[in-house]
Design a protein around this motif. Sequence first.
Motif, PDB file in Angstrom:
ATOM      1  N   ALA A  83       0.813  -1.225   0.000  1.00  0.00           N
ATOM      2  CA  ALA A  83       0.000   0.000   0.000  1.00  0.00           C
ATOM      3  C   ALA A  83       0.841   1.267   0.000  1.00  0.00           C
ATOM      4  O   ALA A  83       0.321   2.354  -0.274  1.00  0.00           O
ATOM      5  CB  ALA A  83      -0.927   0.012   1.213  1.00  0.00           C
ATOM      6  N   ALA A  84       2.129   1.178   0.304  1.00  0.00           N
ATOM      7  CA  ALA A  84       2.971   2.373   0.386  1.00  0.00           C
ATOM      8  C   ALA A  84       3.295   2.898  -1.005  1.00  0.00           C
ATOM      9  O   ALA A  84       3.554   2.123  -1.931  1.00  0.00           O
ATOM     10  CB  ALA A  84       4.257   2.059   1.147  1.00  0.00           C
ATOM     11  N   LEU A  85       3.309   4.217  -1.150  1.00  0.00           N
ATOM     12  CA  LEU A  85       3.729   4.855  -2.391  1.00  0.00           C
ATOM     13  C   LEU A  85       5.250   4.966  -2.387  1.00  0.00           C
ATOM     14  O   LEU A  85       5.845   5.400  -1.398  1.00  0.00           O
ATOM     15  CB  LEU A  85       3.099   6.239  -2.533  1.00  0.00           C
ATOM     16  CG  LEU A  85       1.573   6.275  -2.626  1.00  0.00           C
ATOM     17  CD1 LEU A  85       1.075   7.717  -2.649  1.00  0.00           C
ATOM     18  CD2 LEU A  85       1.071   5.523  -3.844  1.00  0.00           C
ATOM     19  N   LEU A  86       5.870   4.610  -3.510  1.00  0.00           N
ATOM     20  CA  LEU A  86       7.325   4.502  -3.573  1.00  0.00           C
ATOM     21  C   LEU A  86       7.895   5.521  -4.556  1.00  0.00           C
ATOM     22  O   LEU A  86       7.456   5.592  -5.704  1.00  0.00           O
ATOM     23  CB  LEU A  86       7.715   3.080  -3.989  1.00  0.00           C
ATOM     24  CG  LEU A  86       7.117   1.960  -3.128  1.00  0.00           C
ATOM     25  CD1 LEU A  86       7.578   0.593  -3.638  1.00  0.00           C
ATOM     26  CD2 LEU A  86       7.464   2.129  -1.647  1.00  0.00           C
ATOM     27  N   PHE A  87       8.915   6.284  -4.100  1.00  0.00           N
ATOM     28  CA  PHE A  87       9.480   7.403  -4.851  1.00  0.00           C
ATOM     29  C   PHE A  87      10.969   7.199  -5.111  1.00  0.00           C
ATOM     30  O   PHE A  87      11.694   6.667  -4.271  1.00  0.00           O
ATOM     31  CB  PHE A  87       9.314   8.711  -4.070  1.00  0.00           C
ATOM     32  CG  PHE A  87       7.914   9.260  -4.055  1.00  0.00           C
ATOM     33  CD1 PHE A  87       7.583  10.376  -4.812  1.00  0.00           C
ATOM     34  CD2 PHE A  87       6.929   8.656  -3.297  1.00  0.00           C
ATOM     35  CE1 PHE A  87       6.296  10.885  -4.812  1.00  0.00           C
ATOM     36  CE2 PHE A  87       5.634   9.152  -3.287  1.00  0.00           C
ATOM     37  CZ  PHE A  87       5.317  10.270  -4.050  1.00  0.00           C
ATOM     38  N   TYR A  88      11.418   7.656  -6.273  1.00  0.00           N
ATOM     39  CA  TYR A  88      12.836   7.892  -6.504  1.00  0.00           C
ATOM     40  C   TYR A  88      13.084   9.372  -6.238  1.00  0.00           C
ATOM     41  O   TYR A  88      12.396  10.238  -6.797  1.00  0.00           O
ATOM     42  CB  TYR A  88      13.272   7.544  -7.932  1.00  0.00           C
ATOM     43  CG  TYR A  88      14.724   7.937  -8.134  1.00  0.00           C
ATOM     44  CD1 TYR A  88      15.733   7.168  -7.577  1.00  0.00           C
ATOM     45  CD2 TYR A  88      15.072   9.129  -8.774  1.00  0.00           C
ATOM     46  CE1 TYR A  88      17.069   7.568  -7.666  1.00  0.00           C
ATOM     47  CE2 TYR A  88      16.401   9.531  -8.873  1.00  0.00           C
ATOM     48  CZ  TYR A  88      17.390   8.742  -8.320  1.00  0.00           C
ATOM     49  OH  TYR A  88      18.701   9.143  -8.393  1.00  0.00           O
ATOM     50  N   ASN A  89      14.088   9.706  -5.410  1.00  0.00           N
ATOM     51  CA  ASN A  89      14.319  11.078  -4.973  1.00  0.00           C
ATOM     52  C   ASN A  89      15.729  11.525  -5.355  1.00  0.00           C
ATOM     53  O   ASN A  89      16.697  10.785  -5.174  1.00  0.00           O
ATOM     54  CB  ASN A  89      14.161  11.154  -3.450  1.00  0.00           C
ATOM     55  CG  ASN A  89      14.137  12.565  -2.908  1.00  0.00           C
ATOM     56  OD1 ASN A  89      13.282  13.369  -3.287  1.00  0.00           O
ATOM     57  ND2 ASN A  89      15.044  12.879  -1.999  1.00  0.00           N
ATOM     58  N   ASP A  90      15.851  12.760  -5.901  1.00  0.00           N
ATOM     59  CA  ASP A  90      17.174  13.266  -6.262  1.00  0.00           C
ATOM     60  C   ASP A  90      17.134  14.781  -6.334  1.00  0.00           C
ATOM     61  O   ASP A  90      16.067  15.402  -6.341  1.00  0.00           O
ATOM     62  CB  ASP A  90      17.623  12.691  -7.615  1.00  0.00           C
ATOM     63  CG  ASP A  90      19.131  12.431  -7.676  1.00  0.00           C
ATOM     64  OD1 ASP A  90      19.899  13.218  -7.071  1.00  0.00           O
ATOM     65  OD2 ASP A  90      19.538  11.458  -8.327  1.00  0.00           O
ATOM     66  N   TYR A  91      18.321  15.379  -6.383  1.00  0.00           N
ATOM     67  CA  TYR A  91      18.444  16.826  -6.518  1.00  0.00           C
ATOM     68  C   TYR A  91      18.982  17.160  -7.910  1.00  0.00           C
ATOM     69  O   TYR A  91      19.464  16.287  -8.634  1.00  0.00           O
ATOM     70  CB  TYR A  91      19.362  17.409  -5.442  1.00  0.00           C
ATOM     71  CG  TYR A  91      20.805  16.983  -5.533  1.00  0.00           C
ATOM     72  CD1 TYR A  91      21.734  17.735  -6.238  1.00  0.00           C
ATOM     73  CD2 TYR A  91      21.239  15.811  -4.911  1.00  0.00           C
ATOM     74  CE1 TYR A  91      23.067  17.341  -6.322  1.00  0.00           C
ATOM     75  CE2 TYR A  91      22.560  15.411  -4.991  1.00  0.00           C
ATOM     76  CZ  TYR A  91      23.469  16.177  -5.698  1.00  0.00           C
ATOM     77  OH  TYR A  91      24.773  15.766  -5.784  1.00  0.00           O
ATOM     78  N   GLY A  92      18.884  18.435  -8.289  1.00  0.00           N
ATOM     79  CA  GLY A  92      19.494  18.888  -9.528  1.00  0.00           C
ATOM     80  C   GLY A  92      18.599  18.874 -10.746  1.00  0.00           C
ATOM     81  O   GLY A  92      19.072  19.164 -11.847  1.00  0.00           O
ATOM     82  N   HIS A  93      17.319  18.584 -10.590  1.00  0.00           N
ATOM     83  CA  HIS A  93      16.399  18.641 -11.738  1.00  0.00           C
ATOM     84  C   HIS A  93      16.428  20.025 -12.384  1.00  0.00           C
ATOM     85  O   HIS A  93      16.289  20.143 -13.604  1.00  0.00           O
ATOM     86  CB  HIS A  93      14.964  18.340 -11.285  1.00  0.00           C
ATOM     87  CG  HIS A  93      14.733  16.956 -10.788  1.00  0.00           C
ATOM     88  ND1 HIS A  93      14.030  16.026 -11.506  1.00  0.00           N
ATOM     89  CD2 HIS A  93      15.102  16.343  -9.644  1.00  0.00           C
ATOM     90  CE1 HIS A  93      13.963  14.892 -10.819  1.00  0.00           C
ATOM     91  NE2 HIS A  93      14.610  15.066  -9.688  1.00  0.00           N
ATOM     92  N   GLU A  94      16.609  21.057 -11.550  1.00  0.00           N
ATOM     93  CA  GLU A  94      16.555  22.425 -12.056  1.00  0.00           C
ATOM     94  C   GLU A  94      17.911  22.938 -12.514  1.00  0.00           C
ATOM     95  O   GLU A  94      18.024  24.076 -12.961  1.00  0.00           O
ATOM     96  CB  GLU A  94      15.965  23.356 -10.989  1.00  0.00           C
ATOM     97  CG  GLU A  94      16.871  23.718  -9.834  1.00  0.00           C
ATOM     98  CD  GLU A  94      16.930  22.676  -8.725  1.00  0.00           C
ATOM     99  OE1 GLU A  94      17.374  23.027  -7.621  1.00  0.00           O
ATOM    100  OE2 GLU A  94      16.551  21.506  -8.964  1.00  0.00           O
ATOM    101  N   TYR A  95      18.966  22.122 -12.416  1.00  0.00           N
ATOM    102  CA  TYR A  95      20.294  22.582 -12.841  1.00  0.00           C
ATOM    103  C   TYR A  95      20.396  22.709 -14.354  1.00  0.00           C
ATOM    104  O   TYR A  95      21.095  23.573 -14.871  1.00  0.00           O
ATOM    105  CB  TYR A  95      21.377  21.610 -12.380  1.00  0.00           C
ATOM    106  CG  TYR A  95      21.612  21.524 -10.906  1.00  0.00           C
ATOM    107  CD1 TYR A  95      20.928  22.323  -9.989  1.00  0.00           C
ATOM    108  CD2 TYR A  95      22.536  20.614 -10.400  1.00  0.00           C
ATOM    109  CE1 TYR A  95      21.161  22.210  -8.639  1.00  0.00           C
ATOM    110  CE2 TYR A  95      22.782  20.505  -9.038  1.00  0.00           C
ATOM    111  CZ  TYR A  95      22.083  21.303  -8.161  1.00  0.00           C
ATOM    112  OH  TYR A  95      22.330  21.182  -6.822  1.00  0.00           O
ATOM    113  N   GLY A  96      19.754  21.804 -15.072  1.00  0.00           N
ATOM    114  CA  GLY A  96      19.862  21.762 -16.523  1.00  0.00           C
ATOM    115  C   GLY A  96      19.483  20.376 -17.027  1.00  0.00           C
ATOM    116  O   GLY A  96      19.142  19.488 -16.243  1.00  0.00           O
ATOM    117  N   PRO A  97      19.556  20.160 -18.331  1.00  0.00           N
ATOM    118  CA  PRO A  97      18.996  18.935 -18.910  1.00  0.00           C
ATOM    119  C   PRO A  97      19.801  17.666 -18.664  1.00  0.00           C
ATOM    120  O   PRO A  97      19.231  16.573 -18.728  1.00  0.00           O
ATOM    121  CB  PRO A  97      18.934  19.254 -20.405  1.00  0.00           C
ATOM    122  CG  PRO A  97      19.979  20.304 -20.623  1.00  0.00           C
ATOM    123  CD  PRO A  97      20.000  21.116 -19.366  1.00  0.00           C
ATOM    124  N   THR A  98      21.099  17.751 -18.406  1.00  0.00           N
ATOM    125  CA  THR A  98      21.908  16.529 -18.355  1.00  0.00           C
ATOM    126  C   THR A  98      21.468  15.594 -17.230  1.00  0.00           C
ATOM    127  O   THR A  98      21.080  14.446 -17.475  1.00  0.00           O
ATOM    128  CB  THR A  98      23.403  16.870 -18.203  1.00  0.00           C
ATOM    129  OG1 THR A  98      23.801  17.718 -19.278  1.00  0.00           O
ATOM    130  CG2 THR A  98      24.245  15.612 -18.234  1.00  0.00           C
TER     131      THR A  98
END
Length: 357
Positions: A199-214
Motif C-alpha cells: 500500500a505504500a507509495l514509492l518514490f525515486y528522490n534526487d536533486y538537480g532537476h533544475e540545474y539543466g537537462p543533463t
Amino acid sequence: MKKHFWKTALLCLGLAACGKEEEFPKPVLVTTPPVSTDGLHAKLPFPFGAAVNVNLIRNNAQYRNLVAKEMNSITAENAMKPAALHPSKDLYVWNDADYLVEFAKQSGKRVHGHTLIWHQSLPAWLENYNGTPAEFEQIFKTHIQTIVSHFKGKVASWDVVNEAFENEGGTLRNSVWRRILGDDYIARAFQYAHEADPAALLFYNDYGHEYGPTKRNAIINLVNSLKARGIPIHGIGMQMHTRYNQSDANLTAAITTAASTGLKVHISELDISMNPEKTQGIMLTPATAQLQATRYKFIVKAYNGIPKEQQFGITTWNVTDGDSWVPGFNGAPDWPLPFDKNYQPKPAYQGIIEGVQ
C-alpha cells in the motif's frame, strides 16, 4: 548534501537478529497540539509539509506547535536514514522514528519516509562491507523489508532510493550498493519495498532537476525505464534545494518534465538560498525577503499547474531559518525557509499562498 545527526535513545534487536521485532513501550509524547484546521496547509490544494528534527519536536514547544499548525505532512530529517535505523548488522534502532510517527498520528499528519537506500548516512559496517554479493543482496533486502514492515500502515510513502546519480552528470554514482549489486539494485530496492508494504507509495528522490537537462534527463530516463518494466514506482521526488537566481526556465522545466512521467511529483526538500555567493556579514533585508517570496510563489504556481492527481505535495527541508542546513553547509549567512529563526512567517509564507491563487 544535508547535515547528519541523530540521538540514540533506545536500542532494540530487529528482524535480522531474531526473526521478529522486539516489543518496547509506545513512545510517550509531550502534549501534542490538536489536529490543525488552519495554518498554511489549509490554504493549499495539495499537502504541505516539512522535514523535521525529532529532538526539536521533543524539546522545543515553539517548533512543535509550528509544525502542528502549519503542516499536514512530515518527513524525518535524519531519524529514518540508514545509519540512524540500522547502526549494526543485527541491530535496528526505532525510538526516534517511532516518536515522530506517533507525533504525526496524534496531530493528523501524513508521514513520508526518507530514505531506505542512500550513499550517505551509512553505518561503517555497511560502507566497508567485504563479503560476497549474494550475502550483501540478502542484507540489502532485509534492511529494506525490516524497515518498511516495521512502519507498515503508519508511513504512507518512501524515498526508496535517494541520489543515485552523480552531482552534475548523468552517470550513476559508484555507491557501495552499485559496486556490489550492480546497476539494477535500484529496481530491486523498489520490488523489495513493495513486497513489504504493497500500500505504500514509492518514490525515486534526487536533486538537480533544475540545474539543466543533463542530470534531469538521466533521472527521467531512469524513472521511465522502471515504469516501463513494471517496477512498482509511484512517484518522483525533486529535492529542489535551489537559489533565488535560478532561472524561471530551469525551474519550470524541472517540474513539467517530472510530471511528464505520469507519476506523482513531490517537491521533497525545498529551500531557496538567498546567499549562494556565500558573502559574509550580510543580513536579510526587506527587499531580499520579498525577492524570496516571488521565487516561492513562482515554484508553487508552476507546481500547481501540473495535474492534480500527480500533486503529492511540497515539503521544505526543515521549518525555520534557524534550523536549516544551508548556512552551516555553505559557511555563510542564509535564510532559505518560509519562517524566520523566531518562528515567525516571512514574506515567503504569503508567496506560497499567492502561488495557488
